[in-house]
Design a protein around this motif. Structure first.
Motif, PDB file in Angstrom:
ATOM      1  N   GLY A   6       0.781  -1.232   0.000  1.00 30.04           N
ATOM      2  CA  GLY A   6       0.000   0.000   0.000  1.00 30.04           C
ATOM      3  C   GLY A   6       0.811   1.278   0.000  1.00 30.04           C
ATOM      4  O   GLY A   6       0.245   2.360   0.173  1.00 30.04           O
ATOM      5  N   ARG A   7       2.126   1.185  -0.219  1.00 29.77           N
ATOM      6  CA  ARG A   7       2.966   2.371  -0.247  1.00 29.77           C
ATOM      7  C   ARG A   7       3.755   2.400  -1.548  1.00 29.77           C
ATOM      8  O   ARG A   7       3.975   1.374  -2.187  1.00 29.77           O
ATOM      9  N   TRP A   8       4.220   3.613  -1.928  1.00 31.60           N
ATOM     10  CA  TRP A   8       5.083   3.772  -3.083  1.00 31.60           C
ATOM     11  C   TRP A   8       6.528   3.918  -2.623  1.00 31.60           C
ATOM     12  O   TRP A   8       6.809   4.622  -1.658  1.00 31.60           O
ATOM     13  N   TYR A   9       7.442   3.241  -3.340  1.00 32.40           N
ATOM     14  CA  TYR A   9       8.868   3.309  -3.037  1.00 32.40           C
ATOM     15  C   TYR A   9       9.651   3.674  -4.290  1.00 32.40           C
ATOM     16  O   TYR A   9       9.248   3.320  -5.409  1.00 32.40           O
ATOM     17  N   VAL A  10      10.764   4.380  -4.115  1.00 24.77           N
ATOM     18  CA  VAL A  10      11.728   4.599  -5.188  1.00 24.77           C
ATOM     19  C   VAL A  10      13.111   4.284  -4.645  1.00 24.77           C
ATOM     20  O   VAL A  10      13.348   4.350  -3.433  1.00 24.77           O
ATOM     21  N   GLU A  69      -9.214  25.682   0.441  1.00 22.05           N
ATOM     22  CA  GLU A  69     -10.207  24.835   1.075  1.00 22.05           C
ATOM     23  C   GLU A  69      -9.609  24.222   2.338  1.00 22.05           C
ATOM     24  O   GLU A  69      -8.402  24.028   2.448  1.00 22.05           O
ATOM     25  N   ASP A  70     -10.472  23.919   3.306  1.00 19.36           N
ATOM     26  CA  ASP A  70      -9.979  23.443   4.600  1.00 19.36           C
ATOM     27  C   ASP A  70      -9.326  22.067   4.510  1.00 19.36           C
ATOM     28  O   ASP A  70      -8.311  21.810   5.161  1.00 19.36           O
ATOM     29  N   ALA A  71      -9.897  21.169   3.722  1.00 20.88           N
ATOM     30  CA  ALA A  71      -9.401  19.790   3.650  1.00 20.88           C
ATOM     31  C   ALA A  71      -8.570  19.590   2.389  1.00 20.88           C
ATOM     32  O   ALA A  71      -8.895  20.128   1.322  1.00 20.88           O
ATOM     33  N   PRO A  72      -7.499  18.833   2.469  1.00 22.86           N
ATOM     34  CA  PRO A  72      -6.701  18.553   1.266  1.00 22.86           C
ATOM     35  C   PRO A  72      -7.493  17.698   0.292  1.00 22.86           C
ATOM     36  O   PRO A  72      -8.308  16.857   0.682  1.00 22.86           O
ATOM     37  N   VAL A  73      -7.213  17.907  -0.989  1.00 26.25           N
ATOM     38  CA  VAL A  73      -7.902  17.131  -2.015  1.00 26.25           C
ATOM     39  C   VAL A  73      -7.119  15.875  -2.376  1.00 26.25           C
ATOM     40  O   VAL A  73      -7.665  14.919  -2.901  1.00 26.25           O
ATOM     41  N   GLN A  74      -5.808  15.875  -2.073  1.00 22.47           N
ATOM     42  CA  GLN A  74      -4.986  14.716  -2.420  1.00 22.47           C
ATOM     43  C   GLN A  74      -3.706  14.734  -1.597  1.00 22.47           C
ATOM     44  O   GLN A  74      -3.156  15.790  -1.291  1.00 22.47           O
ATOM     45  N   THR A  75      -3.244  13.544  -1.228  1.00 23.45           N
ATOM     46  CA  THR A  75      -1.977  13.385  -0.522  1.00 23.45           C
ATOM     47  C   THR A  75      -1.159  12.292  -1.200  1.00 23.45           C
ATOM     48  O   THR A  75      -1.679  11.215  -1.496  1.00 23.45           O
ATOM     49  N   VAL A  76       0.101  12.585  -1.464  1.00 26.80           N
ATOM     50  CA  VAL A  76       1.002  11.615  -2.091  1.00 26.80           C
ATOM     51  C   VAL A  76       2.210  11.435  -1.181  1.00 26.80           C
ATOM     52  O   VAL A  76       2.876  12.403  -0.831  1.00 26.80           O
ATOM     53  N   ASN A  77       2.491  10.193  -0.798  1.00 31.27           N
ATOM     54  CA  ASN A  77       3.657   9.879   0.016  1.00 31.27           C
ATOM     55  C   ASN A  77       4.540   8.879  -0.733  1.00 31.27           C
ATOM     56  O   ASN A  77       4.039   7.880  -1.259  1.00 31.27           O
ATOM     57  N   ILE A  78       5.825   9.156  -0.785  1.00 27.49           N
ATOM     58  CA  ILE A  78       6.782   8.270  -1.435  1.00 27.49           C
ATOM     59  C   ILE A  78       7.925   7.977  -0.471  1.00 27.49           C
ATOM     60  O   ILE A  78       8.534   8.891   0.069  1.00 27.49           O
ATOM     61  N   ARG A  79       8.177   6.687  -0.255  1.00 27.33           N
ATOM     62  CA  ARG A  79       9.321   6.274   0.555  1.00 27.33           C
ATOM     63  C   ARG A  79      10.505   6.027  -0.353  1.00 27.33           C
ATOM     64  O   ARG A  79      10.349   5.555  -1.467  1.00 27.33           O
ATOM     65  N   TYR A  80      11.708   6.339   0.126  1.00 28.42           N
ATOM     66  CA  TYR A  80      12.898   6.041  -0.660  1.00 28.42           C
ATOM     67  C   TYR A  80      13.936   5.358   0.207  1.00 28.42           C
ATOM     68  O   TYR A  80      14.059   5.640   1.404  1.00 28.42           O
ATOM     69  N   GLU A  81      14.652   4.415  -0.388  1.00 33.00           N
ATOM     70  CA  GLU A  81      15.695   3.658   0.305  1.00 33.00           C
ATOM     71  C   GLU A  81      16.781   3.291  -0.697  1.00 33.00           C
ATOM     72  O   GLU A  81      16.536   3.244  -1.903  1.00 33.00           O
ATOM     73  N   PHE A  82      17.991   3.001  -0.174  1.00 27.64           N
ATOM     74  CA  PHE A  82      19.028   2.435  -1.013  1.00 27.64           C
ATOM     75  C   PHE A  82      18.629   1.015  -1.413  1.00 27.64           C
ATOM     76  O   PHE A  82      17.795   0.385  -0.770  1.00 27.64           O
TER      77      PHE A  82
END
Length: 230
Positions: free
Chosen positions: A12-16, A178-191
């Protein structure tokens, strides 16, 4: 070097993959027909002022409808930025500031501009900054990668440091969101070694060097062969 990094979906997460010693940039695209303000953090630090706040109260990057911009570093003044650079935790910008709770994550939270017929109340406005048009964005340049042994690489974790200075002019604008965000993007990165440990990337082909040495034995029949001349 201007090439998009592949994204990997895992649990359920994005990684690069973080490439040690390389500079990188973050490309933001507004998919909406209205202006948006994007709270953008790297390692938990706001990319405009390095503060740690909520996304709603953070200073933000402003994008016109359907606009795409490139954020290439930490904004250090109205005219300059310091390039994002993949490095180790010990050499990271967050470590220098003593704020290491959220290393290894890039987060972008999008807020739409509130559209009203009347002028907005100034008390409800948010401060934001914007970059020039994409054509005026600084050209990305690949940095030399640092070298390290396999054992050391396996024990190092990726973070973002402050690279070279680059021109990046900004201006400050005000708009009601607007008070509430319309979208959130989270990206994890590791070696790469950590992505392998997490099961996101396959291990490198070949035999483990230590296991190869454990499988060694003594004598074989025959005589000493002469190596072929190159």
């Amino acid at each position: 070097n201007g090439t998009p990094q592949p994204r990997y979906s895992h649990d359920g997460r994005w990684y690069v993959e973080a490439l040690k010693g390389r500079e990188y940039a973050i490309r933001l695209r507004n998919p909406y027909a209205v202006r948006v303000a994007v709270a953008l953090s790297v390692d938990g630090l706001n990319t405009i002022d390095a503060s740690r706040t909520t996304a709603a109260s953070a200073r933000k990057w402003v994008l016109d409808p359907y606009e795409t911009i490139t954020i290439s570093g930490w904004q250090t003044s109205q005219a300059e930025a310091r390039r994002f650079e993949f490095t180790t935790e010990a050499r990271s910008y967050a470590q220098a500031l003593g704020k290491t709770a959220d290393l290894g994550v890039i987060s972008a939270v999008f807020f739409k501009e509130r559209v009203r017929a009347a002028a907005p109340d100034a008390s409800n406005q948010y401060s934001a900054r914007r970059t020039p048009a994409p054509s005026a964005a600084p050209i990305e340049r690949e940095a030399d990668a640092s070298s390290s042994g396999p054992q050391r690489s396996a024990e190092e974790y990726a973070a973002t440091g402050m690279g070279r200075r680059t021109g990046h002019a900004v201006t400050q604008v005000w708009l009601e969101l607007e008070d509430a965000p319309v979208q959130t993007v989270n990206i994890r990165y590791e070696f790469r070694p950590q992505l392998v440990r997490l099961g996101i990337l396959p291990p490198a082909p070949g035999v483990d060097p230590l296991q190869r040495r454990e499988d060694a034995h003594g004598f074989e029949p025959g005589f000493c062969p002469e190596p072929r001349r190159q």
